[in-house]
Design a protein around this motif. Structure first.
Motif, PDB file in Angstrom:
ATOM      1  N   LEU B 337     -45.053  -1.312  14.135  1.00 34.27           N
ATOM      2  CA  LEU B 337     -44.956  -1.422  12.688  1.00 34.27           C
ATOM      3  C   LEU B 337     -43.995  -0.334  12.209  1.00 34.27           C
ATOM      4  N   PRO B 338     -42.866  -0.714  11.599  1.00 29.96           N
ATOM      5  CA  PRO B 338     -41.887   0.306  11.206  1.00 29.96           C
ATOM      6  C   PRO B 338     -42.513   1.364  10.300  1.00 29.96           C
ATOM      7  N   PHE B 339     -42.053   2.574  10.410  1.00 24.68           N
ATOM      8  CA  PHE B 339     -42.479   3.745   9.623  1.00 24.68           C
ATOM      9  C   PHE B 339     -43.896   4.222   9.964  1.00 24.68           C
ATOM     10  N   ILE B 340     -44.730   3.342  10.494  1.00 24.32           N
ATOM     11  CA  ILE B 340     -46.154   3.684  10.616  1.00 24.32           C
ATOM     12  C   ILE B 340     -46.581   3.909  12.056  1.00 24.32           C
ATOM     13  N   SER B 341     -46.222   2.989  12.948  1.00 25.99           N
ATOM     14  CA  SER B 341     -46.638   3.134  14.332  1.00 25.99           C
ATOM     15  C   SER B 341     -46.124   4.436  14.920  1.00 25.99           C
ATOM     16  N   TYR B 342     -46.929   4.975  15.865  1.00 32.82           N
ATOM     17  CA  TYR B 342     -46.508   6.173  16.565  1.00 32.82           C
ATOM     18  C   TYR B 342     -45.311   5.836  17.457  1.00 32.82           C
ATOM     19  N   GLY B 343     -44.318   6.693  17.446  1.00 27.72           N
ATOM     20  CA  GLY B 343     -43.150   6.482  18.307  1.00 27.72           C
ATOM     21  C   GLY B 343     -41.890   6.985  17.632  1.00 27.72           C
ATOM     22  N   GLY B 344     -41.146   7.809  18.344  1.00 25.38           N
ATOM     23  CA  GLY B 344     -39.984   8.466  17.772  1.00 25.38           C
ATOM     24  C   GLY B 344     -38.817   7.535  17.516  1.00 25.38           C
ATOM     25  N   SER B 345     -38.465   6.709  18.504  1.00 26.16           N
ATOM     26  CA  SER B 345     -37.284   5.849  18.357  1.00 26.16           C
ATOM     27  C   SER B 345     -37.413   4.997  17.114  1.00 26.16           C
TER      28      SER B 345
END
Lengths: 575, 393
Positions: B337-345
């Motif tokens: 989920l853009p902006f929300i999910s964990y993850g740098g890229s």
């Protein structure tokens, strides 16, 4: 349409996205609002974790504190069929490790369900082996397993428990409520990992179990061990049907030993019904000549005879009023003392006729022979002593020789022990007290008297009489213990239907005769080829008494029971 | 009242800031137990996500201040760069696999997913390509075939990682850009028909995809196996009800939900903040879509307009697909989920492209400058604003 973004097409795309978003919104509404209750419930059920924490069942110890029954924590394997996708494959891997049939294991694993036992009470190596397989959908739960560390010792009296730790028989059944304790319980939640762990911070209830109380028996392991060994020996030697041996402390009624044959080690075998029976209290038998003690005491008490009264024994064949009798060997004139020591049926029948029906019944009843002893063991049978109304013309003669009456071994011994206790009956006890798990006394069973069928003087005279039975010329001479005066009576009864082959051999005795401390009854069913009580049962008494003397440091008190001591009716204090 | 691009931009920035804020909260909530147990630091994921949010802010500022026409000059080098990144995945020591998929590149202790970057590189390239050939947009050989070749190549490279979700979004957004820029409907329809058997074959060939489709159609067919994930997601959403069980109080993240910090973070939101939470986030994303659309509609040059639309479509598509997967409307895809999910890229790239949109928005009315600066904008021709359903300027 060149060179620009199509407004319409862009709007269509926009509309597509808005439609997409709206359908998501609707779906969210359906799941979150309409499905809220169902899914919450499902979530709660998925997480809920309730477990009963088993209490430790109380120990059963002997009078010295030796542990006869205890409990240890073991692991039991359960399955969660709902989480098992391939029961067949799982069963194929589990079955060999558990030493069970594969089809059986599979039937336990196949759903639906959240909990099902696969195998209870695994041993350590099985637990290791199952853990090593690293399978999913199964788990272990700690349970308490009943252990009888002394194996076959006191098997029938102790009884046994089922897998859930409920008493099924014996003391385990009689005192189940006290022994069981109260289980603790825990309500909590589990996380979603395959190897599910408790979410400790969501634990709502955590109630510690209350361990069961302990039973302290009157049994003395040392004496019990002797009893088991000696009974085993006679049971094997004479290929008996069953056998029972009881050792009782005179004066207190404490049962020091109680052994039954056949028997098995309850730790390793499912006891068949036959091996579970505590025949010493649940079964009655026709005692035969050992019973003569009681009509003899009645005759002396009533004064119809004294020890020297001569009785003609009809040379072994007597046609009485309405009955005929035989002796095991022909006798002529015998004194009453000889009638007992040589166990003449004809002599006893004549004595019985002198006493009279009503008087005999009344006084025998005073020995509580037709009642239960009230010992704290399940399934005790009362004896059978019918009232004269139900007697036939044969009955009087039969009863004086120990037929047409039946008693439990314990009932017989209890009545007999009264003669060693100045004629007072003391109810037998097998449990001394109940203790909390940390050793605080909760209840002590009182010593209870149950009447005085004969006077102290007559009791002493009877002891002299019975001491003569174990001397040379008496039927019980094989019961004599060197260096210790004993008193007792043999018995050999034919079993119904009357047959020459089936007998019950018995011996009941006490020692030391002058100040009795212990009474012992030996009953051997269907011994062969020998079957006389004096041959089969009396030596068992001797060996048990001998070994008890050695183990318990019992000394022959100063002075024997003699004609003189009992005739003067001494009132010297007993030890 | 009229709304001009400045308002749209301000609204967009507020929406995105809200989304990033919600994301940080949810990443912390969904990870604290796991991180606490496994790394003895409940803040571990939150801290990293916050660092990436900071890096994302830097990327946003960079893109916001960088004239968006400059991306044009680099569209071809960027394309080749993306290709190299995708191929780097297959170099041992650089490409990293996890969970059976080769999706990560590890450079100096920093791992990132090239597919996240490549998606937007393709958008930039297509915007440039289509605006350069805006006179021949309906031309099959000059526009349709080359565009399709690039889309096909990239989606194929992403697909074999395998990353079905990203591949599909590349194809879908690429085709949408062709569609709005004026490609012949007949071409698109023919392509769709031709691709149908290939897609069906692909789905049926890979066992796990078939499993996913089947468990999507009926999750309760195998509730402990392939249906487990989606059922747990339903349970999480359903437990939330209207207002949720409270932020941080959710239980489904405790190893019931798969990928609670990434692909299924929306379920955590649903359990903890309820329908109000999920619908709010949905509306935030819808707002992002509308703001992007409004900005695009008032951008007079074709490149800027296509760029903004492409980026907006890509962000929205990922968001809506992720939500649809979480509530069982689509089979499991593996899209964050853009902006929300964990993850740098994901976070950094998403913020960067918001910066690009911002730059497009802030250039309105100053297009003439570009010609003077000799930045690639040949064939410039001011466009009429897009018609929009709200009649907003």
């Amino acid at each position: 349409m060149i060179g620009r973004v199509h407004s319409l097409r862009a709007n269509i795309v926009l509309g597509f996205f808005v439609f997409f978003a709206l359908s998501i919104l609707l779906r969210l509404g359906a799941l979150q609002l309409r499905g809220h209750r169902d899914f919450s419930e499902q979530a709660r059920r998925n997480r809920a974790y309730g477990v009963e924490i088993p209490p430790r069942r109380g120990e059963i110890v002997d009078r010295r504190g030796n542990v006869l029954a205890t409990s240890e924590e073991v692991q039991s394997l359960y399955a969660v069929p709902d989480e098992i996708s391939d029961p067949g494959r799982l069963a194929a891997r589990l079955a060999p490790v558990l030493a069970l049939e594969e089809s059986f294991v599979e039937s336990r694993l196949r759903g639906p369900g959240r909990f099902r036992w696969v195998k209870r009470h695994l041993d350590g190596t099985e637990v290791e082996a199952v853990r090593a397989l690293g399978l999913e959908g199964i788990g272990f739960r700690a349970e308490m397993k009943r252990i009888y560390p002394k194996g076959r010792l006191l098997t029938q009296a102790l009884g046994l428990t089922d897998l859930d730790g409920r008493g099924l028989d014996g003391l385990e059944l009689q005192f189940d409520r006290q022994l069981r304790g109260r289980p603790g319980w825990r309500l909590s939640e589990l996380d979603g990992r395959r190897a599910r762990r408790e979410l400790i911070w969501h634990r709502r209830h955590d109630i510690e179990p209350v361990d069961g109380s302990a039973l302290v028996l009157t049994i003395d392991e040392v004496v019990q061990d002797i009893a088991e060994e000696e009974l085993d020996r006679v049971f094997r030697e004479y290929r008996a049907g069953w056998a029972t041996l009881i050792v009782m402390e005179i004066g207190t009624g404490d049962i020091l030993a109680l052994a039954n044959r056949p028997t098995l080690d309850p730790n390793f075998s499912r006891l068949p019904e036959d091996h579970r029976r505590n025949r010493a209290v649940t079964d009655t038998f026709e005692p035969g000549s050992t019973f003569k003690i009681f009509p003899a005491a009645v005759a002396l008490e009533k004064g119809v005879v004294d020890l020297d009264t001569e009785i003609y024994c009809e040379e072994g064949f007597y046609r009485g009023p309405g009955f005929t009798l035989r002796d095991h060997r022909p006798f002529g004139d015998l004194t009453f003392l000889e009638v007992i020591t040589r166990s003449s049926n004809i002599g006893m029948a004549k004595v019985g006729l002198k006493i009279g029906e009503q008087e005999l019944y009344r006084r025998l009843s005073a020995f509580s022979l037709g009642e239960k002893t009230g010992v704290h063991l399940p399934g005790e049978a009362p004896g059978l002593l019918r009232s004269p109304r139900e007697w036939s013309r044969l009955s009087l003669s039969r009863i004086t020789m120990g037929h047409e009456v039946s008693v439990t071994p314990l009932g017989l011994l209890t009545a007999f022990a009264a003669l060693g206790n100045d004629g007072r009956i003391v109810r037998p006890r097998i449990v001394d007290r109940i203790e909390s798990p940390d050793g605080v006394e909760l209840y002590r069973f009182p010593r209870q008297q149950a009447g005085q069928p004969v006077s102290p003087a007559i009791a002493r005279r009877m002891r002299y009489l019975l001491a003569r039975v174990t001397e040379d010329g008496g039927t019980g001479r094989r019961a004599a213990v060197p260096g210790l005066q004993v008193a007792g009576k043999t018995g050999t009864s034919q079993k119904y239907p009357l047959s020459e082959r089936k007998h019950i051999a018995s011996f009941v005795g006490m020692f030391p005769a002058s100040a009795p401390r212990f009474a012992i009854l030996v009953v051997v069913d269907e011994p062969g080829p020998e079957y006389y009580g004096g041959v089969v049962a009396a030596p068992v008494f001797r060996r048990v008494a001998e070994r008890m003397v050695g183990q318990l440091e019992i000394h022959q008190p100063l002075g024997l029971v003699t004609r003189e001591t009992e005739e003067t009716a001494s009132t010297a204090p007993r030890m | 009242m009229t709304i001009d691009t400045r308002h749209s931009l301000a609204a967009l920035l507020v929406l995105v800031a809200l989304l990033v804020g919600v994301g940080l909260l949810l990443v912390y909530s969904s990870s604290l137990v796991h991180a606490g147990e496994n790394r003895a630091d409940p803040y571990f994921l939150l801290r990293r996500q916050a660092i990436w949010a900071g890096a994302g802010l830097a990327a946003f500022i960079f893109a916001f201040r960088l004239d968006y026409h400059r991306w044009r000059r680099f569209s071809l080098p960027l394309l080749f760069g993306g290709l190299v990144l995708l191929l780097l995945l297959y170099i041992p020591g650089v490409g990293r696999s996890a969970g059976g998929a080769r999706r990560w590149i590890s450079l100096g202790g920093f791992t990132f997913q090239p597919s996240e970057i490549v998606k937007y590189i393709l958008v930039i390239y297509l915007a440039d390509f289509l605006s350069r050939r805006q006179d021949r947009l309906a031309d099959f050989r000059a526009v349709f075939v080359p565009a399709l070749a690039v889309i096909g190549l990239f989606s194929l490279l992403v697909l074999v990682q395998p990353d079905m979700g990203s591949a599909l979004s590349i194809v879908l957004v690429g085709l949408l850009m062709l569609f709005v820029s004026g490609a012949r409907l007949g071409h698109l329809l023919a392509l769709g028909l031709a691709a149908l058997p290939a897609v069906a074959g692909m789905v049926l060939k890979a066992g796990y995809r078939r499993q996913r489709i089947l468990s999507f159609l009926d999750p309760w067919r195998d509730p402990q196996g392939s249906g487990f994930q989606i059922i747990q997601s339903f349970i999480a959403l359903g437990s939330g009800g209207w207002r949720g069980v409270g932020l941080g109080a959710g239980r489904q993240k405790l190893y019931y939900l798969p990928a609670a910090t990434t692909d299924f973070i929306y379920s955590v939101l649903g359990e903890e903040l309820g329908f109000l939470g999920t619908s709010s986030v949905l509306l935030l994303f819808l707002g992002v879509l509308i703001c992007g659309y409004l900005i695009a509609s008032s951008t007079p040059d074709l490149y800027g307009r296509l760029l903004t639309l492409g980026v907006t479509f890509m962000l929205s598509l990922q968001a809506f697909v992720n939500m649809a997967v979480v509530c069982g409307l689509l089979p499991t895809k593996g899209l964050p989920l853009p902006f929300i999910s964990y993850g740098g890229s994901n976070l950094i790239v998403s913020l960067l492209v918001v910066g690009i949109i911002g730059n497009v928005a802030s250039h309105r009315g100053r297009e003439c400058l570009y010609r003077d600066r000799k930045i690639a904008c040949e064939g410039y021709r001011p466009l009429k604003p897009l018609m929009n359903p709200w009649r907003l300027k």
